[in-house]
Design a protein around this motif. Structure first.
Motif, PDB file in Angstrom:
ATOM      1  N   ASP A 361       0.818  -1.202   0.000  1.00 37.41           N
ATOM      2  CA  ASP A 361       0.000   0.000   0.000  1.00 37.41           C
ATOM      3  C   ASP A 361       0.856   1.259   0.000  1.00 37.41           C
ATOM      4  OD1 ASP A 361      -2.417  -1.578   2.162  1.00 37.41           O
ATOM      5  OD2 ASP A 361      -2.322  -1.470  -0.029  1.00 37.41           O
ATOM      6  N   SER A 362       2.094   1.182   0.463  1.00 35.10           N
ATOM      7  CA  SER A 362       2.961   2.351   0.495  1.00 35.10           C
ATOM      8  C   SER A 362       4.329   1.995  -0.060  1.00 35.10           C
ATOM      9  CB  SER A 362       3.093   2.878   1.927  1.00 35.10           C
ATOM     10  OG  SER A 362       3.661   1.877   2.759  1.00 35.10           O
ATOM     11  N   ILE A 363       5.010   3.004  -0.595  1.00 36.06           N
ATOM     12  CA  ILE A 363       6.351   2.832  -1.153  1.00 36.06           C
ATOM     13  C   ILE A 363       7.358   3.123  -0.044  1.00 36.06           C
ATOM     14  CG2 ILE A 363       8.003   3.646  -2.870  1.00 36.06           C
ATOM     15  CD1 ILE A 363       5.590   4.472  -4.581  1.00 36.06           C
ATOM     16  N   SER A 364       8.266   2.198   0.189  1.00 40.19           N
ATOM     17  CA  SER A 364       9.247   2.395   1.256  1.00 40.19           C
ATOM     18  C   SER A 364      10.599   2.853   0.725  1.00 40.19           C
ATOM     19  CB  SER A 364       9.425   1.094   2.055  1.00 40.19           C
ATOM     20  OG  SER A 364       9.866   0.042   1.203  1.00 40.19           O
ATOM     21  N   ALA A 391      11.153   6.412   2.225  1.00 45.22           N
ATOM     22  CA  ALA A 391       9.936   7.135   2.594  1.00 45.22           C
ATOM     23  C   ALA A 391      10.248   8.138   3.699  1.00 45.22           C
ATOM     24  CB  ALA A 391       8.869   6.151   3.063  1.00 45.22           C
ATOM     25  N   ASN A 441       0.762   7.823  -8.050  1.00 44.31           N
ATOM     26  CA  ASN A 441       1.375   8.069  -6.740  1.00 44.31           C
ATOM     27  C   ASN A 441       2.425   9.168  -6.810  1.00 44.31           C
ATOM     28  OD1 ASN A 441       0.467   6.043  -4.546  1.00 44.31           O
ATOM     29  ND2 ASN A 441       0.686   4.776  -6.378  1.00 44.31           N
ATOM     30  N   ASP A 520      -2.109  14.068  -2.459  1.00 42.43           N
ATOM     31  CA  ASP A 520      -1.479  13.207  -1.453  1.00 42.43           C
ATOM     32  C   ASP A 520      -0.603  12.130  -2.089  1.00 42.43           C
ATOM     33  OD1 ASP A 520      -0.851  12.380   1.105  1.00 42.43           O
ATOM     34  OD2 ASP A 520      -2.562  11.016   1.253  1.00 42.43           O
ATOM     35  N   GLN A 522       2.739   9.750  -2.938  1.00 38.42           N
ATOM     36  CA  GLN A 522       3.820   9.164  -2.144  1.00 38.42           C
ATOM     37  C   GLN A 522       5.181   9.678  -2.606  1.00 38.42           C
ATOM     38  OE1 GLN A 522       3.551   5.016  -0.861  1.00 38.42           O
ATOM     39  NE2 GLN A 522       1.814   4.783  -2.238  1.00 38.42           N
ATOM     40  N   ILE A 523       5.269  10.084  -3.883  1.00 36.99           N
ATOM     41  CA  ILE A 523       6.509  10.603  -4.447  1.00 36.99           C
ATOM     42  C   ILE A 523       6.263  12.042  -4.890  1.00 36.99           C
ATOM     43  CG2 ILE A 523       8.277  10.291  -6.219  1.00 36.99           C
ATOM     44  CD1 ILE A 523       7.263   7.384  -6.501  1.00 36.99           C
ATOM     45  N   ARG A 552       6.918  12.040   2.746  1.00 31.98           N
ATOM     46  CA  ARG A 552       6.939  11.596   1.354  1.00 31.98           C
ATOM     47  C   ARG A 552       8.378  11.337   0.896  1.00 31.98           C
ATOM     48  NH1 ARG A 552       1.780  13.397   0.282  1.00 31.98           N
ATOM     49  NH2 ARG A 552       1.233  15.336   1.336  1.00 31.98           N
TER      50      ARG A 552
END
Length: 621
Positions: A361-364, A391, A441, A520, A522-523, A552
């Protein structure tokens, strides 16, 4: 085919039937209107053929029977005239429906393709070239298809009907009338080519005139500043004289062609009258002779019309080739067949393709794994770039203009792909994930923020169309944009104008930041986000940027080092290589390339501030 080849270079080429069949295939949804159009053309042609015959019958009836059937023939004549008028109305309506529908479909398909194409496609083609595909080319193609079909059907049926009627009435006299066909055909071919060449030159010059108008309007300040008005006017006069010369030549060819065609038509009528007069009374009746004369007068009209449509097809072939070429262009950056297959599987079985569309669900972490890149094979832009960003971490890219900073950002956004090495997201090459997932994203704030016509609210909401007003206001408040928005007379409903020209650069940048926060992502990529504003506005925007960066993966490109001091890490890029890496303090302590750049800019900024203070002091004295 050269994408920039002048459209007029195609005009003397033979018509490419395969190309036109592909274009015509796009008219399949309009088979019913096209069928009705062809039927209306056929009916009009039949009526055109019958009217002289009715005229002959009326004359012969008056001569031989004293006009006993005059009312019958008159009724038939009126009925045919009514049918012709009705069919003309029908084909005008159906041609309009077809042309409008085909234009809509072509523009829709073209715009969809433009949305899909990679950024490298736009690097090679100017905006005007692309706009012409969607406007003039679509209009030319959609306009010619229904009318070309109508004229071909009408012309073929009319010529066939006239020929059949003349041979049925008297084949010898028919051959006499048809003697005008060879010279008529030769004249038509020769003068249509002359007209094409003259019109081609006129249109080419007109394009240059349009470009001259555009440059004159856009560059009016530069022209005035350099006192170039007289020179520009002289250059423009040269083009307008050329346009006048080519237009006169075109008009001259048209003025010669039409009288020749009319003369040949009159010659056909004269032959019919001469030869028919000798046969009148013995073989032909007076009415038949009149009909023959009318048929002879009609004969050149469909030939002339079909020749004109043939010329139009030649003229439109360049448009057809360019538009079809656009529709056939495949994106250079796209999901691989394996990714598309996995996405299709994901649609059928929602859990099966989850790893392809992001996995977690999220990029680390994003890892540039020894990345090489070149726009042109022989000219590398990036060489062995290797770094990781996690992240919540911000990476700043610093270096001279042309060092490769923006290229790194474009690769991270997958606007381009590495020509060597790989970019991995959580350990997986991002080419093994879907392009839509990555870019959904992703958020970007550019040096020149782009706003769209509409209100400030609309522009902030552009990143998430379903956002409520409270969410829009919260995003603006988060970056500090609400301070200036609420001071405007219409607040969030203020119209920004075309490209946001009713707002200052700083205000546009605040709206752009709010738009990024609302999405919103992630990148987040910030490309020279404060380089076009004054120092005070930069400070306020910097506060907004700090709010945007929270939590982010962030990539920051800036020439002003004050913008990147707070970055977690700074990469100094030189000629496509990372030559220094660390935070601001560590790089200053190293006394390397970054420290030298910082020192130069620090002294330059200090001088600018001092000069500003002196100017302000003098202004208050």
């Amino acid at each position: 085919m050269n994408s920039y080849q002048d459209e007029h270079d195609y005009y003397d080429h033979p018509i490419d039937l395969k190309l036109w069949w592909r274009i015509i295939a796009r008219a399949r949804p309009y088979r019913a209107p096209l069928g009705g159009l062809a039927f209306a053309g056929m009916v009009v042609a039949v009526a055109d053929v019958l009217l002289p015959w009715i005229t002959a019958a009326v004359i012969d009836d008056a001569v031989t029977a004293g006009g006993e059937r005059i009312w019958t023939y008159g009724s038939i004549y009126v009925a045919l005239a009514f049918i012709m008028a009705s069919m003309v109305w029908v084909f005008i309506v159906l041609a309009g429906i077809t042309a409008t529908g085909v234009a809509y479909d072509l523009r829709h398909a073209g715009f969809r393709r433009l949305q899909e194409l990679s950024f490298s496609f736009y690097d090679k083609r100017p905006v005007g070239w692309l706009m012409a595909r969607m406007t003039s080319d679509c209009a030319r193609i959609s306009g010619i298809l229904p009318w070309a079909l109508l004229d071909v059907v009408w012309g073929v049926f009319l010529l066939s009907g006239i020929t059949a009627m003349m041979f049925w009435m008297n084949w010898r006299l028919a051959l006499v009338v048809l003697a005008i066909v060879p010279p008529l055909s030769v004249v038509t071919v020769v003068y249509q080519r002359k007209l094409i060449r003259a019109q081609r030159s006129a249109r080419r010059t007109n394009s240059k005139i349009t470009a001259g108008f555009n440059e004159g309007i856009v560059g009016v300040r530069t022209t005035r500043a350099l006192v170039r008005e007289e020179e520009n006017l002289k250059e423009f006069e040269v083009l307008t004289r050329q346009m006048s010369r080519y237009s006169r030549r075109s008009a001259l060819h048209a003025a010669v062609y039409l009288p020749i065609v009319m003369t040949l038509g009159a010659l056909g009528m004269g032959l019919a009258l001469w030869r028919g007069g000798l046969l009148t009374g013995n073989v032909l009746g007076l009415g038949e002779l009149v009909a023959f004369i009318q048929y002879a007068g009609l004969f050149h009209i469909p030939i002339q019309e079909m020749a004109q449509r043939f010329t139009n097809l030649q003229e439109a072939q360049a448009s057809a080739e360019r538009l079809q070429g656009l529709l056939d262009t495949e994106p250079e950056i796209d999901d691989s067949p394996e990714v598309r297959a996995a996405l299709e599987l994901q649609v059928r079985k929602p859990q099966a393709g989850r790893a392809i569309d992001g996995g977690q669900d999220s990029i680390s972490e994003i890892h540039f794994d020894h990345v090489h890149f070149a726009y042109i094979k022989e000219e590398p832009v990036l060489t062995d770039v290797d770094f990781r960003v996690r992240a919540g971490e911000s990476i700043a890219l610093v270096g001279e203009t042309g060092s490769g900073k923006s290229t790194i950002a474009s690769l991270m956004c997958r606007f381009y792909e590495p020509t060597g090495g790989a970019i991995r997201i959580d350990g997986v090459d991002y080419r093994r994930r879907s392009l839509h997932w990555l870019q959904s994203n992703l958020g970007m704030v550019l040096q020149e923020p782009l706003l769209f016509s509409g209100t400030i609210r609309d522009n902030i909401r552009y990143s998430r169309l379903g956002a409520a007003n409270d969410e829009v206001h919260a995003a603006a408040g988060h970056v500090g944009a609400d301070a200036f928005i609420t001071d405007l007379p219409d607040g969030y409903d203020t119209e920004v104008g075309e490209g946001g020209d009713r707002l200052s650069t700083g205000q546009k940048q605040f709206v752009s930041l709010a738009r990024a926060v609302l999405a919103d992502p992630q990148i987040l990529v910030l490309d020279e986000a404060t380089s076009s504003v004054d120092t005070e506005t930069e400070r306020r925007i910097q506060k907004g940027i700090e709010a945007v960066l929270e939590g982010r993966i962030s990539l920051i490109i800036a020439h002003r080092l004050s913008t990147i001091r707070a970055a977690d890490r700074i990469l100094f890029i030189d000629r496509g290589r990372v030559i220094e890496e660390g935070n601001h303090a560590a790089l200053l302590a190293r006394q390397g390339a970054y420290a030298e750049l910082y020192s130069r800019q620090f002294h330059r900024d200090a001088e600018t501030t001092a000069l500003g203070s002196v100017a302000q002091t003098r202004g208050t004295e």
